[in-house]
Design a protein around this motif. Structure first.
Motif, short mmCIF file in Angstrom:
data_model
loop_
_atom_site.label_atom_id
_atom_site.label_comp_id
_atom_site.label_asym_id
_atom_site.label_seq_id
_atom_site.Cartn_x
_atom_site.Cartn_y
_atom_site.Cartn_z
N UNK A 25 -35.21 38.07 -26.69
CA UNK A 25 -35.14 36.82 -27.35
C UNK A 25 -36.38 36.65 -28.27
N UNK A 26 -37.65 36.87 -27.79
CA UNK A 26 -38.92 36.93 -28.43
C UNK A 26 -38.73 37.81 -29.89
N UNK A 27 -38.20 39.26 -29.54
CA UNK A 27 -37.84 40.04 -30.50
C UNK A 27 -37.15 39.70 -31.55
N UNK A 28 -36.01 39.03 -31.09
CA UNK A 28 -34.95 38.52 -31.96
C UNK A 28 -35.45 37.47 -32.87
N UNK A 29 -36.35 36.47 -32.55
CA UNK A 29 -36.77 35.39 -33.04
C UNK A 29 -37.64 35.85 -34.08
N UNK A 30 -38.43 36.70 -33.94
CA UNK A 30 -39.36 37.36 -34.70
C UNK A 30 -38.90 37.96 -35.93
N UNK A 31 -37.56 38.56 -35.60
CA UNK A 31 -36.77 39.58 -36.89
C UNK A 31 -36.35 38.65 -37.70
N UNK A 32 -35.67 37.02 -37.02
CA UNK A 32 -34.93 36.20 -37.94
C UNK A 32 -36.11 35.73 -38.78
N UNK A 33 -37.45 35.30 -38.09
CA UNK A 33 -38.52 34.90 -38.91
C UNK A 33 -38.75 35.72 -40.23
N UNK A 34 -38.75 37.09 -39.95
CA UNK A 34 -39.38 38.00 -40.93
C UNK A 34 -38.26 37.96 -42.12
N UNK A 36 -37.10 35.19 -43.18
CA UNK A 36 -37.21 33.82 -43.84
C UNK A 36 -36.57 32.72 -43.01
N UNK A 37 -35.93 33.04 -42.11
CA UNK A 37 -35.22 31.99 -41.18
C UNK A 37 -36.05 31.21 -40.45
N UNK A 38 -35.57 29.94 -40.33
CA UNK A 38 -36.39 28.85 -39.10
C UNK A 38 -35.67 29.05 -37.90
N UNK A 39 -36.43 29.40 -36.99
CA UNK A 39 -35.71 29.71 -35.50
C UNK A 39 -36.20 28.76 -34.41
N UNK A 40 -35.45 28.12 -33.58
CA UNK A 40 -35.61 27.46 -32.53
C UNK A 40 -35.20 28.08 -31.19
N UNK A 41 -35.69 27.90 -30.07
CA UNK A 41 -35.26 28.73 -28.87
C UNK A 41 -35.18 27.73 -27.63
N UNK A 42 -33.94 27.76 -27.01
CA UNK A 42 -33.67 26.86 -25.77
C UNK A 42 -33.72 27.82 -24.48
N UNK A 43 -34.85 27.58 -23.59
CA UNK A 43 -34.80 28.13 -22.39
C UNK A 43 -34.23 27.35 -21.30
N UNK A 44 -33.74 27.99 -20.24
CA UNK A 44 -32.90 27.21 -19.14
C UNK A 44 -33.41 27.53 -17.67
N UNK A 45 -33.52 26.61 -16.89
CA UNK A 45 -33.80 26.99 -15.56
C UNK A 45 -33.22 25.90 -14.64
N UNK A 46 -33.32 26.08 -13.41
CA UNK A 46 -32.85 25.34 -12.24
C UNK A 46 -34.09 24.26 -12.05
N UNK A 47 -35.28 24.47 -12.58
CA UNK A 47 -36.44 23.84 -12.13
C UNK A 47 -37.46 23.73 -13.32
N UNK A 48 -38.34 22.79 -13.43
CA UNK A 48 -39.41 22.95 -14.36
C UNK A 48 -40.46 24.30 -14.13
N UNK A 49 -41.41 24.30 -15.15
CA UNK A 49 -42.32 25.21 -15.05
C UNK A 49 -41.88 26.51 -15.25
N UNK A 50 -41.24 27.24 -16.23
CA UNK A 50 -40.66 28.18 -16.51
C UNK A 50 -41.63 29.13 -17.44
#
Length: 372
Positions: A25-34, A36-50
């Motif tokens: 996801x980190x590499x994919x986000x950088x690819x999209x940014x390159x 010229x796209x604006x990128x948001x990411x949503x992470x998910x876990x059963x608890x906080x502090x991820x």
């Protein structure tokens, strides 16, 4: 004349714990940014502090976190988190990383988005990353996969519902191992396209971007799923998220501390005969960050990202998903952290620790039949 607001491209990358979703996801986000796209990411876990959230934010990405339940059981929080990202700076693309022990995401996330939020989202094909270490054992039908058949059931169902599958970590595998994995996947899911990539080096990454750009009848593979088996498979994992601050009177090497924690835990868990699904720790201080992880009992603990930082203080987060009682896991983690800190001359202040077994999945929505 009014113009309609363009849809947000919604990309979800699934896969078992430790498959390499965050690096991808980190590499994919950088690819999209390159591009010229604006990128948001949503992470998910059963608890906080991820760890994943901290890592992606450290890379300068706009990240929202859905904590406390998987996307399927917290669907409204997923959509509201995307809305919060859009309120700050509307992204062209949102990349979502689901919990690595979850499946049935087509019926409970993709289909609800297609049916209920069609005006807001343009949903990409759903890709699932195959984890080589456990994947080989499970697909070979070995007697000792490290997990019970119920946990292996989740792994197989993740592969079954994917629009396409990704063999990751090819930089760590021999050509023969990659070929064997591809052969096993073709036997398991003969109609599903297979990509080969290294999220770490970028090899094969163009094919992933091309696949995610495809339009068509994707997100249609709704599973026949036994939720009792699913729930019991998830519940065999002890889950721990722990955050802490470490300080010292003189500078210490942050990467040595991070790798020391993971390596010591690897040894302790092996002694306890407890299979690791994923264990990772991140250290952050003054713009520097490093990550150490372990993805199975038969692989080495590694620095997946070096901070090259010497400091007198740092914030550390440990995430562990292990087939062991969660209270035993917490005791082990706290002991190991204190032992490593003592050897390095560090003082540890534990901020928050959560250890538990995931509860039974109760989806917000579930569509039993596909609709394009």
């Amino acid at each position: 004349m009014t113009t309609s607001t363009p849809k947000i491209r919604f990309v979800m990358i699934g896969g078992f714990l430790g498959a390499g979703k965050t690096t991808t996801i980190g590499r994919l986000a950088k690819t999209y940014q390159d591009q010229g796209l604006k990128v948001g990411v949503v992470t998910n876990d059963q608890a906080a502090d991820l760890v994943d959230t901290n890592l992606l934010r450290s890379q300068g990405l706009q990240v929202g976190e859905v904590a406390g339940a998987c996307f399927c059981c917290n669907f409204n929080e997923l959509t509201s988190t995307v809305e919060k990202l859009a309120a700050d700076e509307r992204p062209d693309v949102v990349i979502a990383e689901p919990v690595g022990s979850c499946t049935d995401l087509v019926a409970t996330v993709i289909q609800p988005l297609l049916r209920l939020f069609d005006a807001q989202f343009d949903v990409a094909p759903y890709g699932v990353i195959l984890k080589p270490s456990h994947g080989l054992r499970i697909l070979r039908k070995e007697n000792n996969t490290g997990f019970s058949p119920k946990a292996a059931y989740i792994f197989e169902k993740q592969l079954e519902e994917a629009d396409f599958l990704i063999v990751n970590r090819i930089d760590e595998l021999s050509a023969e191992q990659v070929d064997e994995l591809v052969t096993l996947i073709k036997e398991f899911a003969p109609e599903t396209p297979i990509l080969r990539q290294s999220a770490k080096t970028g090899e094969g990454f163009e094919a992933l971007v091309d696949m995610l750009d495809q339009r068509g009848a994707f997100g249609q593979k709704i599973l026949e799923l036994d939720y009792d088996v699913y729930a019991e498979g998830e519940a065999e994992l002890g889950w721990l998220n722990s955050s802490m601050r470490v300080t010292a009177e003189k500078p210490f090497v942050l990467d040595e501390v991070l790798l020391g924690i993971v390596e010591r835990l690897r040894t302790e868990l092996a002694t306890a005969n407890a299979e690791t699904a994923h264990l990772k720790t991140i250290g952050l201080w003054d713009g520097a960050y490093g990550v150490a992880n372990l993805v199975s009992s038969d692989t080495a603990a590694i620095m997946s990202l070096e901070s090259n930082c010497q400091t007198q203080e740092a914030e550390i987060v440990v995430n562990a998903r292990v087939a062991i009682d969660p209270q035993t896991l917490q005791t082990l983690v706290e002991k190991v952290v204190q032992d490593v800190a003592g050897e390095q001359g560090l003082k540890v202040e534990f901020r928050q620790t959560q250890s538990f077994r995931p509860g039974r999945p109760v989806p917000t929505h579930r569509f039993a039949k596909p609709q394009a």
